[in-house]
Structures are given as C-alpha cells and as structure tokens.
Design a protein around this motif. Sequence first.
Motif, PDB file in Angstrom:
ATOM      1  N   ALA A  89       0.862  -1.322   0.171  1.00 49.48           N
ATOM      2  CA  ALA A  89      -0.054   0.053   0.038  1.00 49.48           C
ATOM      3  C   ALA A  89       0.981   1.305  -0.130  1.00 49.48           C
ATOM      4  CB  ALA A  89      -0.989   0.053   1.266  1.00 49.48           C
ATOM      5  N   ALA A  90       1.809   1.309   0.962  1.00 48.32           N
ATOM      6  CA  ALA A  90       2.672   2.486   0.961  1.00 48.32           C
ATOM      7  C   ALA A  90       3.557   2.706  -0.488  1.00 48.32           C
ATOM      8  CB  ALA A  90       3.590   2.314   2.225  1.00 48.32           C
ATOM      9  N   GLY A  91       3.999   1.314  -0.898  1.00 49.56           N
ATOM     10  CA  GLY A  91       4.912   1.233  -1.959  1.00 49.56           C
ATOM     11  C   GLY A  91       4.006   2.004  -3.137  1.00 49.56           C
ATOM     12  N   ALA A  92       2.625   1.724  -3.234  1.00 51.95           N
ATOM     13  CA  ALA A  92       1.752   2.109  -4.353  1.00 51.95           C
ATOM     14  C   ALA A  92       1.644   3.745  -4.235  1.00 51.95           C
ATOM     15  CB  ALA A  92       0.510   1.620  -4.466  1.00 51.95           C
ATOM     16  N   ILE A  93       1.474   4.342  -2.793  1.00 56.11           N
ATOM     17  CA  ILE A  93       1.320   5.426  -2.635  1.00 56.11           C
ATOM     18  C   ILE A  93       2.613   6.201  -2.702  1.00 56.11           C
ATOM     19  CG2 ILE A  93       1.067   7.256  -0.695  1.00 56.11           C
ATOM     20  CD1 ILE A  93      -0.765   5.278   0.751  1.00 56.11           C
ATOM     21  N   ILE A  94       3.706   5.652  -2.516  1.00 58.81           N
ATOM     22  CA  ILE A  94       4.998   6.254  -3.041  1.00 58.81           C
ATOM     23  C   ILE A  94       5.140   6.463  -4.427  1.00 58.81           C
ATOM     24  CG2 ILE A  94       7.569   5.698  -3.163  1.00 58.81           C
ATOM     25  CD1 ILE A  94       7.332   4.671  -0.457  1.00 58.81           C
ATOM     26  N   GLY A  95       4.759   5.559  -5.294  1.00 57.02           N
ATOM     27  CA  GLY A  95       4.843   5.470  -6.730  1.00 57.02           C
ATOM     28  C   GLY A  95       3.825   6.611  -7.044  1.00 57.02           C
ATOM     29  N   ALA A  96       2.906   7.127  -6.620  1.00 57.92           N
ATOM     30  CA  ALA A  96       2.168   8.135  -7.081  1.00 57.92           C
ATOM     31  C   ALA A  96       2.291   9.409  -6.629  1.00 57.92           C
ATOM     32  CB  ALA A  96       0.577   7.587  -6.734  1.00 57.92           C
ATOM     33  N   PHE A  97       2.779   9.557  -5.459  1.00 58.21           N
ATOM     34  CA  PHE A  97       3.169  10.929  -4.707  1.00 58.21           C
ATOM     35  C   PHE A  97       4.691  11.083  -4.127  1.00 58.21           C
ATOM     36  CE2 PHE A  97      -1.416   9.767  -4.057  1.00 58.21           C
ATOM     37  CZ  PHE A  97      -2.058  10.459  -4.773  1.00 58.21           C
ATOM     38  N   GLY A  98       5.413  10.022  -4.182  1.00 59.63           N
ATOM     39  CA  GLY A  98       6.655  10.317  -3.617  1.00 59.63           C
ATOM     40  C   GLY A  98       6.878   9.589  -2.318  1.00 59.63           C
ATOM     41  N   TYR A  99       8.221   9.671  -1.851  1.00 54.71           N
ATOM     42  CA  TYR A  99       8.506   8.770  -0.592  1.00 54.71           C
ATOM     43  C   TYR A  99       7.822   9.460   0.502  1.00 54.71           C
ATOM     44  CZ  TYR A  99      11.396   5.526  -3.166  1.00 54.71           C
ATOM     45  OH  TYR A  99      11.794   4.718  -3.959  1.00 54.71           O
ATOM     46  N   ALA A 100       8.004  10.709   0.539  1.00 49.45           N
ATOM     47  CA  ALA A 100       7.544  11.344   1.914  1.00 49.45           C
ATOM     48  C   ALA A 100       5.934  11.079   2.308  1.00 49.45           C
ATOM     49  CB  ALA A 100       7.537  12.880   1.764  1.00 49.45           C
ATOM     50  N   SER A 101       4.990  10.891   1.055  1.00 48.48           N
ATOM     51  CA  SER A 101       3.786  10.755   1.280  1.00 48.48           C
ATOM     52  C   SER A 101       3.443   9.552   2.187  1.00 48.48           C
ATOM     53  CB  SER A 101       3.031  10.451  -0.128  1.00 48.48           C
ATOM     54  OG  SER A 101       3.525   9.531  -0.742  1.00 48.48           O
ATOM     55  N   ALA A 102       4.365   8.483   2.275  1.00 48.64           N
ATOM     56  CA  ALA A 102       4.169   7.205   2.720  1.00 48.64           C
ATOM     57  C   ALA A 102       4.079   7.668   4.482  1.00 48.64           C
ATOM     58  CB  ALA A 102       5.289   6.417   2.533  1.00 48.64           C
ATOM     59  N   PHE A 103       4.799   8.843   4.794  1.00 50.15           N
ATOM     60  CA  PHE A 103       4.781   9.052   6.231  1.00 50.15           C
ATOM     61  C   PHE A 103       3.302   9.812   6.451  1.00 50.15           C
ATOM     62  CE2 PHE A 103       9.389   8.703   5.242  1.00 50.15           C
ATOM     63  CZ  PHE A 103       9.554   7.290   5.951  1.00 50.15           C
ATOM     64  N   LEU A 104       2.950  10.643   5.733  1.00 56.13           N
ATOM     65  CA  LEU A 104       1.442  11.204   5.751  1.00 56.13           C
ATOM     66  C   LEU A 104       0.582  10.028   5.880  1.00 56.13           C
ATOM     67  CD1 LEU A 104      -0.492  13.520   5.858  1.00 56.13           C
ATOM     68  CD2 LEU A 104      -0.402  13.353   3.225  1.00 56.13           C
ATOM     69  N   PHE A 105       0.578   8.940   5.199  1.00 52.54           N
ATOM     70  CA  PHE A 105      -0.231   7.894   5.132  1.00 52.54           C
ATOM     71  C   PHE A 105      -0.188   7.280   6.805  1.00 52.54           C
ATOM     72  CE2 PHE A 105      -0.212   3.010   4.667  1.00 52.54           C
ATOM     73  CZ  PHE A 105      -1.726   2.711   4.812  1.00 52.54           C
ATOM     74  N   ALA A 106       1.079   7.233   7.126  1.00 53.26           N
ATOM     75  CA  ALA A 106       1.608   6.548   8.483  1.00 53.26           C
ATOM     76  C   ALA A 106       0.825   7.520   9.583  1.00 53.26           C
ATOM     77  CB  ALA A 106       2.816   6.381   8.665  1.00 53.26           C
ATOM     78  N   LEU A 107       0.903   8.884   9.504  1.00 52.30           N
ATOM     79  CA  LEU A 107       0.262   9.697  10.413  1.00 52.30           C
ATOM     80  C   LEU A 107      -1.365   9.470  10.461  1.00 52.30           C
ATOM     81  CD1 LEU A 107       0.399  12.093  12.263  1.00 52.30           C
ATOM     82  CD2 LEU A 107       0.238  13.741  10.214  1.00 52.30           C
ATOM     83  N   ILE A 108      -2.013   9.464   9.472  1.00 49.58           N
ATOM     84  CA  ILE A 108      -3.417   9.210   9.305  1.00 49.58           C
ATOM     85  C   ILE A 108      -3.798   7.897   9.974  1.00 49.58           C
ATOM     86  CG2 ILE A 108      -5.350   8.620   8.027  1.00 49.58           C
ATOM     87  CD1 ILE A 108      -4.045  10.393   5.878  1.00 49.58           C
ATOM     88  N   CYS A 109      -3.032   6.891   9.896  1.00 46.86           N
ATOM     89  CA  CYS A 109      -3.431   5.719  10.375  1.00 46.86           C
ATOM     90  C   CYS A 109      -3.261   5.737  12.109  1.00 46.86           C
ATOM     91  CB  CYS A 109      -2.462   4.417   9.806  1.00 46.86           C
ATOM     92  SG  CYS A 109      -2.847   4.058   8.214  1.00 46.86           S
ATOM     93  N   VAL A 110      -2.082   6.224  12.486  1.00 48.42           N
ATOM     94  CA  VAL A 110      -1.800   6.463  14.182  1.00 48.42           C
ATOM     95  C   VAL A 110      -2.892   7.209  14.613  1.00 48.42           C
ATOM     96  CG1 VAL A 110      -0.155   7.464  15.743  1.00 48.42           C
ATOM     97  CG2 VAL A 110       0.733   5.972  13.627  1.00 48.42           C
ATOM     98  N   VAL A 111      -3.243   8.381  13.827  1.00 49.65           N
ATOM     99  CA  VAL A 111      -4.497   9.165  14.589  1.00 49.65           C
ATOM    100  C   VAL A 111      -5.734   8.243  14.711  1.00 49.65           C
ATOM    101  CG1 VAL A 111      -6.038  11.215  14.156  1.00 49.65           C
ATOM    102  CG2 VAL A 111      -3.450  11.313  13.761  1.00 49.65           C
ATOM    103  N   ALA A 112      -6.103   7.541  13.515  1.00 43.43           N
ATOM    104  CA  ALA A 112      -7.031   6.454  13.755  1.00 43.43           C
ATOM    105  C   ALA A 112      -7.069   5.547  14.817  1.00 43.43           C
ATOM    106  CB  ALA A 112      -7.138   5.689  12.435  1.00 43.43           C
ATOM    107  N   ALA A 113      -5.708   4.921  14.998  1.00 37.71           N
ATOM    108  CA  ALA A 113      -5.428   4.193  16.206  1.00 37.71           C
ATOM    109  C   ALA A 113      -5.938   4.679  17.609  1.00 37.71           C
ATOM    110  CB  ALA A 113      -4.238   3.440  16.326  1.00 37.71           C
ATOM    111  N   LEU A 114      -5.461   6.031  17.749  1.00 37.38           N
ATOM    112  CA  LEU A 114      -5.823   7.055  18.929  1.00 37.38           C
ATOM    113  C   LEU A 114      -7.299   7.195  18.913  1.00 37.38           C
ATOM    114  CD1 LEU A 114      -4.617   8.656  21.322  1.00 37.38           C
ATOM    115  CD2 LEU A 114      -4.579  10.687  19.554  1.00 37.38           C
ATOM    116  N   GLY A 115      -7.950   7.144  17.969  1.00 33.61           N
ATOM    117  CA  GLY A 115      -9.502   7.274  18.077  1.00 33.61           C
ATOM    118  C   GLY A 115      -9.927   6.111  18.805  1.00 33.61           C
ATOM    119  N   ILE A 116      -9.499   4.904  18.152  1.00 37.79           N
ATOM    120  CA  ILE A 116      -9.960   3.762  18.626  1.00 37.79           C
ATOM    121  C   ILE A 116      -9.843   3.677  20.060  1.00 37.79           C
ATOM    122  CG2 ILE A 116      -9.768   1.091  18.531  1.00 37.79           C
ATOM    123  CD1 ILE A 116      -9.408   1.439  15.440  1.00 37.79           C
TER     124      ILE A 116
END
Length: 411
Positions: free
Chosen positions: A372-399
């Motif tokens: 999943a992160a590899g596909a995101i990197i292919g579309a938006f660059g390597y830094a975008s993978a960490f934005l994806f990670a940020l969204i997931c961590v915030v979702a975990a906090l909500g749970i």
Amino acid sequence: MTTPVSNLSAGRPPHTSTEQVATTLRIVGYTSFTFVVYLAIGLPLAILPPHVHLRMGFSAAFAGLVIGIQYIATFISRPWAGHISDRAGAKVAVLWGMAMCAASGALLLGADLLSRDLLHVSPWLSMTALIASRLVLGVGESLGSTGSTLWGISAVGHEHTARVIGFNGISTYGAIALGAPLGVILEGRWGFGSIGVLTIVVCLVSLILAAGKRPIPVVHGEALSFRSVLGRVAPHGMALALGGVGYSVLATFVTLFYASRHWDGAALCLTAFGVAFIAARILFIHAIPRFGGFPVAIVCLSVESVGTLVMWQADTPWVAAVAAALTGFGFSLVFPALGVEAVQKVPEQNRGSALGVYTGFSDVSFFLVGPAAGAIIGAFGYASAFLFALICVVAALGIVLVLRRRDQAVA
C-alpha cells in the motif's frame, strides 16, 4: 473497567529490589528467544529493499511486497502458534520457532548463491528462494515470539504480564536496531549470503539453549472458540495494527527514502527508532500497571503521531533521525499497554491464543503497509508514505479513546 495489572497481586507482600532483579533476569531469559527471532528479521531489513529494487531490478512496490510477505505466513500461523503454546506448551512453540528461523537463513543463503552471475540462472529462481525464506521466517516469528511471551508470563506469574510483554518488545526492537546496521556491515564485507550464515548459527545455538530450559505445565480447562477469542481481542488488535503503521513504513521504506534524497545513514535512522523505543520501555513500563493500559496507549499514540508528522516534513537526515526516535518513543508502550487489556478479556487457558490473535493484527498491518505504501510512493513520492502513517496512527488513537470510554461506561 478492566483491573490494572498491579491489582492482580493484591494481598501479596511488596517485592524487594532483589526479587525485582531476579524476576527481571528470569523474564530476560525467556524473552531472549524473541531477540533471536527478530535479529533474524532485522539483519536483512535495511539491505533487502535496495537488494530487490536496485540490484535485482524489481519495482519499489515489489520490494515492499518482499518485506511484507513474511507477515502473511506470520498472520496465518498466529492462531496455530497460540494453539500450540496453549496445548503442547510454550517451550515446544519456541523450539519449533528457532528451527524455522534457522531454515529461513538457509534459504536466504541459497537465494544469494542462485543470484550470482556464475550460475547463469533466472533471477526469478533466486527470488523464489528469497520469498520462501521470508515465508518460513514468518512462521518462525509467530511460533518463537508467541511461545517465548507465554513462557515468560507462565514462569514469573500473570501479575508481571506488562513487564514480560514490555521486555519482549525491548528484545524485538532492540534486535532490529542491532540487526539493521549489522546486516549492512556483513553485506558490505562478506556479501548478502553472510546474513544467512549468521542467522543459521544464532538460531541453532538458541534452539539448543531453549531445549535445556524447564517447560511450564500446560493449564487445562475448557477453551474458548477461536471466534470468541477473536471477538474479544479484535478492537485492541485493530488499534495495534494502525498504531504500528508508523514503524512498518519506517522500517520498510526509510532506506529508499534516504536514497531518494541522497542522504546517508538510513540504518542509523532505524537504530534511533530502536534506541528510543528501548529507552521508553525501560523508563516507563511501570506506568501500565500504575495508570492502566488505555491511558498509557493514548499518550504513546499521541507522541507517535508527532513523530510521523515530523518525518513527513523532514528536510535533513538529522530531522528524520529525530522523527524516527519520536516515533519509536511513542510506539514503545502501545503493544504492552493494549496487550495487557486484551489478555484480560480471556481466561488463562486461552492466553496463548489471545496473544497470537492480538499480535496477528500487527502482522496484517505489516503485510498490507508494504504494497500500500509502495503504491502511494509511486504516485506521490516517498514522503507521502509518512503522511499515510500519520493518518493511521491518529485513527488508532481514536479507537483507543472509544475503548477507554466503553470500559468506563461498563464500570
């Protein structure tokens, strides 16, 4: 509301410092097998993505898949590993785990031999051996880590569950922190196959040591069905899986992220994560029995979200290293904090299965994050993978916030 771990030992005399040290040494004696498992995982971690992508010529997404495919086998075998631990004993699970990890090293060595030009074979043959190594290592991880955790908990008592899980995590990420730069050194000096040789030796020695330790009697009783265990543990596992995305993105793609920016020191970035992770475990592991699993998880996920945010915006290798340390510091107590809450949802004779199911959620996360992160990197660059990670961590906090509120409402 779930009873804090410290209350499980109510009515007992307080432990002396000598007893605490003795208990810690006993715990380390069992979690050392987890260290060996994750050393086998950490050794190729920093060099496998560039080996697959830059040397073998496969895509970045495929490199992520090679890393993540290990967790398919781990996830599938988690319920089986928990069942083996509960029914045959944790020692049996550890012995099988050490044997599987040694076999993965042999396959890794074979993949290196097949990739050499003098053999004139298809690169897919070498890749097949490499993927087989990852799959076998995944089964070894499942058996070894589940077995050693349950072995430790059964040996020192359930009042020390948080400490056992905590030291198990120290062994996990300490081994990765050591293994990543060690793998780079080995590969640079003696080639990719040297990693397989070291894996075989270390795992076989550990198998011999585990065989000499006393087994813990199996707890008998009516077992819950797998579906029942899954239903009780799933919410905690989902939070763990999402919270682990920050680590899995960092571990899988930090080498290529550094290379894309022409930076050096990617392996040290993983080391910064591991050192911060271990420091937080040592300094704050007692916060779980004192304050409870959910409050500790909330604080930790908040810190981890800051780390992934900084990593996303990092413009120098030093900022990236600091971000990795923040991520490691934050993620450090997420596993034991939520794990303590999860295992208390099942009876004692099902705790191996509960640990297996709970940890299995992180395996799913690690597998899915690679492609999943590899596909995101292919579309938006390597830094975008960490934005994806940020969204997931915030979702975990909500749970976790929802789970805590639910427990408070029940109380």
